[in-house]
Design an enzyme around this catalytic site. Structure first.
Site, PDB file in Angstrom:
ATOM      1  N   LYS A 174       0.991  -1.253   0.063  1.00  0.00           N
ATOM      2  CA  LYS A 174       0.103  -0.104  -0.097  1.00  0.00           C
ATOM      3  C   LYS A 174       0.900   1.536   0.002  1.00  0.00           C
ATOM      4  O   LYS A 174       1.935   1.357   0.616  1.00  0.00           O
ATOM      5  CB  LYS A 174      -0.919  -0.011   1.130  1.00  0.00           C
ATOM      6  CG  LYS A 174      -2.068  -1.028   1.344  1.00  0.00           C
ATOM      7  CD  LYS A 174      -2.878  -0.980   2.558  1.00  0.00           C
ATOM      8  CE  LYS A 174      -4.256  -1.694   2.384  1.00  0.00           C
ATOM      9  NZ  LYS A 174      -4.955  -1.514   3.624  1.00  0.00           N
ATOM     10  N   GLU A 220     -19.770  -9.026   8.323  1.00  0.00           N
ATOM     11  CA  GLU A 220     -20.802  -8.236   9.082  1.00  0.00           C
ATOM     12  C   GLU A 220     -21.845  -9.320   9.570  1.00  0.00           C
ATOM     13  O   GLU A 220     -22.439  -9.111  10.639  1.00  0.00           O
ATOM     14  CB  GLU A 220     -21.448  -7.266   7.984  1.00  0.00           C
ATOM     15  CG  GLU A 220     -20.594  -5.989   7.625  1.00  0.00           C
ATOM     16  CD  GLU A 220     -19.771  -6.577   6.173  1.00  0.00           C
ATOM     17  OE1 GLU A 220     -19.011  -5.722   6.136  1.00  0.00           O
ATOM     18  OE2 GLU A 220     -19.814  -7.550   5.905  1.00  0.00           O
ATOM     19  N   ARG A 229     -25.735  -5.866   5.206  1.00  0.00           N
ATOM     20  CA  ARG A 229     -25.316  -7.195   5.005  1.00  0.00           C
ATOM     21  C   ARG A 229     -25.481  -8.378   6.215  1.00  0.00           C
ATOM     22  O   ARG A 229     -25.241  -9.623   6.094  1.00  0.00           O
ATOM     23  CB  ARG A 229     -23.729  -7.096   4.675  1.00  0.00           C
ATOM     24  CG  ARG A 229     -23.670  -6.094   3.816  1.00  0.00           C
ATOM     25  CD  ARG A 229     -21.949  -6.021   3.496  1.00  0.00           C
ATOM     26  NE  ARG A 229     -21.610  -7.018   2.594  1.00  0.00           N
ATOM     27  CZ  ARG A 229     -20.356  -7.057   1.807  1.00  0.00           C
ATOM     28  NH1 ARG A 229     -19.424  -6.120   2.200  1.00  0.00           N
ATOM     29  NH2 ARG A 229     -20.097  -8.207   1.342  1.00  0.00           N
TER      30      ARG A 229
END
Length: 617
Positions: A280, A366, A394
Site C-alpha cells: 500500500k 458483518e 449485510r
C-alpha cells in the site's frame, strides 16, 4: 512530472501497442499521475498506488473490455479508470457530476461490475463465467480481491461453488498488501510461479493423473506430494482443496513477473488462483509509512504530505461515539466493543488501546459480527457493535433472527447514516430507519446533535434489548458535549421551538435546518429523538394543536420515520395533513454533502420551500 507515454494511452489498445520494455515507464507515470490527481480532489490513495503495476499488466495481457475485470471493493480502480479513457475526468473524481470513486457499469464499458462493498467479486465473476460458457462465448473473467476482503464468508461460498463448476474461465487474483515483499517473493518464487502457471506443468500434472488414476494409492501419494512440495513455498493447499490451481505468491510490483505469469494463466482452463504481494502506498514514501492515514485523504500537497489543521476541527459524531464508548467501558466491565474491520472508521482506536481484551475486530464479516455480538449477549456481556449503516444491511437476517427474535441486549452504533458525500450511493446510509423500525423489539434512536448522540447512546445501552443509534458522517453544528453517562426517557421527544399553525417533527441531525426554516415561518419544532418507540402522545398533541405536521428525516421516505407518524395518526383515528420530507425513491450520486442535501430539498431553503408549497400557497 512527465506523462509522455501516459498521454498516448486512451484505451488498453494503446497500451498493448507499446513495447513491453516501456511498461515500467508507463507504471511510473501512472503512479505519479494518481498521486497528483488524488492530492487535488481527495479520494483513496494508498490502495491505488499499490495496484499500478497489476493494473498495467492486466490490461496489457487481457483483451478488455471483452475479458472482464472485477475490482473487489473498487477503491483501488483509479489506475484502471485512467488506462480506460478517463484520465481527463479524474479532475472531477467523486465530485458532483464527475466520475465515481468506484467501478460503475453506467460509467464505462470497462467497468464490468459495480463494486464498493467488499467481497462480491468472485461471486460476480463466477456468474459471468457461467453465462459466457452457456452462451458459447470465449472470454476470461478476473476477480481482483484484497487480503482483507478474503476474510468474508461470501468469498469462500463463491470459491466453494466455483471449484466444482465445470468448463469455466475464472481467475482470482489475491492482492495481498498486508505483508512485505520478503525474500521468498523474489527470483526463486518468480521461477516457481512461472513453472506452476506454465503449460508444461499443467500438462505434466494432467498426464500424471491420467496415468496414475488406475493405481489409486499411488495417485493419492502423488497428490499429497505435490501439495506438500508447493506448500513449502506457498500457502497453496487451502485453495487447491477448493478446486483452484494456485500460483504464487509473486511480487505485484514486478512487471517481469506479472506479465509472463498472467500470459501463462490465460491459457489455462478451470478455476485459477494467483497470489500477488503488493505494498500500500507504493512509490510515495509518506503513504508507505502510514497507509492508513493516506487511505482516503482529502486535498493535500504531495511535497509536504497531510498536515494537521491550524485550528482544531469540530468534533465528529464518530469521535463522540469513540469517547462515549471508552467512558461507558470504564463504568461497566460488561461492555465489549465489536467492529467488522472498521476500527479507524468507527472511532475505536482509543478503545482498543485502553480495553484490548474487550475489543473484537472480526474482519469484513458483518453477518458474523452481528451473531457474534448475539452470542456475547447470551452470556451476560453487553456488546456494542460499531458498524456503518450501509454495512449493517449485510447482516440483516442475523439482526432479525439472532438478535431481535431473542430480544438480546445488543447496542448498534450506526455510523454514516444518511448521505455520505463523495462515496456516493454505495455507501449512503439511507435505509436503516425503514429496515429497523419494522423489526419487533428494536429501538431506533435518531440524535439531533453531538450532545444528543452521547445521551441517546447511553439511553440505548441501558435498554435491556436490541437498540440502535444512527448518526451521520463528519461533524454537526458544534454543540458542546456534556460529560457523564446521563440518559433520557426512552421513546420521548422534546419541543425545541414553540410556534403556531404548523409543527415540524424532526428525526435526526436536520434539526438546525428545520429551526432556520421555522424562524422564517414561525413553526413549532420538535426533536423526536426516537423513531421507535415513537412518542405517540407528543405526535397526537402536535396534531391537536396545529393544522398540519411536517416530518423531516435524512433517510428514505418510504417506510421511514414519516411513515411511522402517519401510521400512528391513522391508528388513533386522528385526521391531520402530514407533509413527509426525506430522501426520495432513487439512488443519490456522489458530491459535496451540503449540495446533495440541497438537491433533494433538505436544506433550510428547501424545507421552507416545500412547506410553503404545501400549506401556505
Amino acid at each position: 512530472m512527465s506523462t509522455d507515454l501516459l498521454n498516448r494511452i486512451h484505451s488498453p489498445a494503446d497500451l498493448k501497442g507499446l513495447d513491453r520494455r516501456s511498461l515500467k515507464q508507463v507504471a511510473d507515470e501512472l503512479r505519479g499521475f494518481v498521486l497528483q490527481s488524488v492530492s487535488r480532489t481527495g479520494g483513496h490513495l494508498s490502495s491505488n498506488l499499490g495496484t499500478v503495476e497489476l493494473t498495467v499488466a492486466l490490461h496489457y495481457v487481457y483483451d478488455t473490455p471483452h475479458d472482464r475485470i472485477i475490482w473487489d471493493v473498487g477503491h483501488q480502480s483509479y489506475p484502471h479508470k485512467i488506462l480506460t479513457g478517463r484520465k481527463e475526468q479524474m479532475s472531477g473524481l467523486r465530485q458532483f457530476g464527475g466520475i465515481s470513486g468506484f467501478p460503475k457499469r453506467s460509467e464505462s464499458e470497462y467497468d464490468a461490475f459495480g463494486t464498493a462493498h467488499s467481497s462480491t467479486s468472485i461471486s460476480a465473476a463466477l456468474g459471468m463465467a457461467v453465462a459466457s460458457r452457456n452462451a458459447g462465448v470465449s472470454r476470461q473473467h478476473i476477480a481482483v480481491i484484497g487480503d482483507g476482503a478474503m476474510t468474508a464468508g461470501m468469498v469462500f461460498e463463491a470459491m466453494n461453488n466455483a471449484g466444482v463448476t465445470p468448463d469455466i474461465n475464472l481467475l482470482v487474483i489475491l492482492n495481498d498488501n498486508d505483508m512485505s515483499i520478503s525474500p521468498p517473493v523474489g527470483a526463486l518464487n518468480r521461477y516457481f510461479a512461472r513453472l506452476m502457471s506454465g503449460q508444461f506443468y499443467a500438462t505434466a500434472k494432467n498426464m500424471g493423473r491420467a496415468v496414475l488414476q488406475h493405481v489409486p494409492p499411488v495417485l493419492e501419494l502423488a497428490r499429497r506430494f505435490e501439495e506438500h512440495a508447493k506448500g513449502m513455498v506457498t500457502p497453496a493447499t487451502l485453495f487447491e482443496e477448493m478446486g483452484f490451481n494456485y500460483v504464487g505468491p509473486i511480487d505485484g510490483h514486478d512487471l517481469d513477473a506479472l506479465i509472463p505469469t498472467l500470459q501463462n494463466m490465460r491459457a489455462l482452463k478451470g478455476p485459477q488462483f494467483l497470489h500477488v504481494v503488493t505494498k500500500k502506498g507504493q512509490g510515495y514514501k509518506l503513504a508507505e509509512a502510514d497507509p492508513v492515514l493516506y487511505h482516503g485523504p482529502g486535498k493535500f500537497d504531495p511535497a509536504v504530505g497531510i498536515q494537521k489543521p491550524a485550528a482544531a476541527p469540530k468534533t465528529t459524531f464518530t469521535q463522540v461515539f469513540g469517547s462515549w464508548l471508552c467512558d461507558m467501558a470504564a463504568h461497566d466491565p460488561r461492555l465489549t466493543g465489536v467492529t467488522p474491520a472498521m476500527r479507524e472508521g468507527s472511532g475505536m482506536v482509543e478503545f482498543e488501546k485502553r480495553f484490548p481484551k474487550r475489543y473484537f475486530d472480526v474482519g469484513i464479516a458483518e453477518q458474523h459480527a452481528v451473531t457474534f455480538a448475539a452470542g456475547l449477549a447470551c452470556e451476560g456481556q453487553k456488546p456494542v457493535l460499531a458498524i456503518y449503516s450501509t454495512f449493517l444491511q449485510r447482516g440483516y437476517d442475523q439482526l432479525i433472527h439472532d438478535v431481535a427474535l431473542q430480544d438480546l441486549d445488543v447496542t448498534f452504533a450506526l455510523d454514516r447514516a444518511g448521505l455520505v458525500g463523495a462515496d456516493g450511493a454505495t455507501h449512503a446510509g439511507n435505509y436503516d430507519i425503514a429496515f429497523l423500525r419494522c423489526i419487533p423489539n428494536m429501538v431506533v434512536a435518531t440524535p439531533s446533535d453531538e450532545n444528543e448522540t452521547r445521551l441517546l447512546l447511553s439511553t440505548c445501552y441501558q435498554h435491556p434489548g436490541p437498540a440502535s443509534v444512527r448518526y451521520p458522517r463528519g461533524s454537526g453544528a458544534g454543540t458542546p458535549v456534556a460529560p457523564g453517562l446521563d440518559t433520557v426517557p426512552l421513546g420521548r421527544g422534546i419541543i425545541r421551538r414553540q410556534g403556531k399553525d404548523l409543527a415540524v417533527l424532526v428525526f435526526g441531525t436536520l434539526l438546525p435546518a428545520a429551526l432556520k426554516a421555522a424562524e422564517v415561518l414561525d413553526l413549532t419544532v420538535v426533536d423526536m429523538r426516537f423513531v421507535k418507540p415513537l412518542d405517540v402522545a407528543l405526535v397526537r398533541q402536535m396534531a391537536a394543536e396545529h393544522r398540519g405536521l411536517i416530518t423531516l428525516e435524512e433517510g428514505a421516505m418510504m417506510g421511514g420515520a414519516g411513515s411511522a407518524v402517519t401510521e400512528a395518526l391513522n391508528a388513533a383515528g386522528v385526521l391531520c395533513p402530514v407533509l413527509q420530507l426525506g430522501l426520495p425513491d432513487r439512488f443519490i450520486d456522489h458530491g459535496e454533502q451540503g449540495a446533495l442535501l440541497a438537491g433533494v430539498g433538505l436544506d433550510a431553503a428547501g424545507i421552507e420551500r416545500s412547506i410553503r408549497a404545501r400549506f401556505l400557497s
